[in-house]
Design an enzyme around this catalytic site. Structure first.
Site: not given
Ligand code: UDP
Length: 336
Positions: A10-11, A31, A124-125, A148, A152, A199, A294
């Protein structure tokens, strides 16, 4: 003596394999390719010059796992193998609980039977939930908002309890913030199945022309520009954190927890601008409503890993943007 990496194709696993080999460890990968590709192994050979021993199968299969431990002299396990898509976990909770929880228990039973009692775990955080205030420190209470995240939290608890019950165990929980970027060769990187949830893969797929525009989920958060703030960490820094955590784990007993983050947050808009400036590619975007679950701001207090492991993220946001783009532009369709 070898280090077994579950989910090593994986990554995060593949980048960790490279750093472990660079540090002189022997690595074995297991894997099931549920979210990775056999091509990763060819790329790892190009980068490391080594044929890494590999087993294809699931950690749910006890006989398969037992054979790996019979056939090899395994010193410790770094356990990456788990499903990780938040949305899918809401739709298919049993799939997540079975793979992540039963898979971990099966692995621990086999390790116990073979007296291999050193494990570094991919946490994970997300376990900090939605109520803790950043910077996040390791002793804060954990919680979750989706299956999910619960897997964790539960896997952490299982590991802590195993270490409590048997002092021969050494358990290290690594809480990742937001890993991005890729190995500087551009040969390995993040290759999500289907449309990316995260993102940076979304941004790079817009940049390469596979997706039309980025949706920014909310611009009304209480942050510097209204968009969400996260602690993005270069995957190679994260991988190096595993090497130091493993070294510490091998000489320790009981359990310990470390945040792997930079300690600094960037907003979605800051990230988009940094990507455009570093790579000279425009990222068209639209503002959409907030995404369910979020939070506004999430970043690490990374001082414990610095003090106890001697680890600190070295790479800049510019490095992360450049390396993410090198990987995506050289591999527009990931490993396919
Ligand atoms: N985000 C966004 N557009 C996307 C994916 C994510 O604006 O297509 C925002 C999301 O709301 C968050 C940040 O980017 O504020 C990081 O999101 P990601 O899913 O990468 O990580 P996580 O939410 O797990 O921290």
């Amino acid at each position: 003596m070898s280090i077994l990496l579950t989910g090593g194709a994986g990554y995060i696993g593949s980048h960790t394999a490279v750093e472990l080999i660079t540090a002189g460890f022997e690595v074995i990968i297991v894997d099931d390719f549920s979210n990775s590709s056999p091509e990763v192994l060819n790329r790892l050979k190009t980068i490391t010059g080594q044929n890494i021993p590999f087993y294809e199968g699931t950690i749910l299969d006890k006989t398969f796992l037992n054979n790996i431990f019979y056939e090899n002299d395994i010193e410790a396990v770094i356990h990456f193998a788990a499903f990780k898509a938040v949305g899918e976990s809401v739709e298919q909770p049993l799939k997540y609980y079975k793979n992540n929880i039963t898979g971990t228990i099966t692995l621990l039973e086999v390790m116990n039977a073979h007296k291999v009692k050193n494990i570094v775990f991919s946490s994970s955080a997300t376990v900090y939930g939605i109520n803790n205030i950043s910077p996040l420190t390791e002793e804060l209470p954990t919680s979750a908002t989706n299956p999910y995240g619960y897997t964790k939290v539960m896997m952490e608890q299982i590991l802590i309890d195993v270490a409590k019950a048997d002092p021969e165990w050494s358990v290290t929980l690594l809480r990742y913030f937001n890993p991005i970027g890729a190995h500087e060769s551009g040969l390995i990187g993040e290759a999500p199945n289907g449309v990316p949830n995260n993102l940076v893969p979304y941004i790079t797929q817009v940049a390469v022309g596979k997706l039309k525009e980025l949706s920014i989920f909310g611009d009304d958060y209480n942050t510097l520009d209204g968009t969400g703030v996260r602690d993005y960490i270069h995957i190679v820094d994260l991988a190096k954190g595993h090497v130091l955590a493993l070294k510490q784990n091998l000489g320790a007993q009981g359990s310990d927890i470390f945040n792997l983050g930079t300690g600094k947050g960037y907003s979605v808009l800051e990230l988009v601008k940094a990507f455009e400036a570093e790579n000279h590619v425009a990222i068209p975007y639209v503002i959409k409503p907030r995404r369910a679950g979020d939070i506004a701001t999430c970043y690490a207090d990374a001082s414990k890993a610095n003090k106890k492991l001697g680890w600190k993220a070295q790479k800049t946001l510019q490095d992360m943007m450049r390396d993410s783009w090198r990987w995506q532009s050289q591999n527009p369709n990931g490993y396919q």
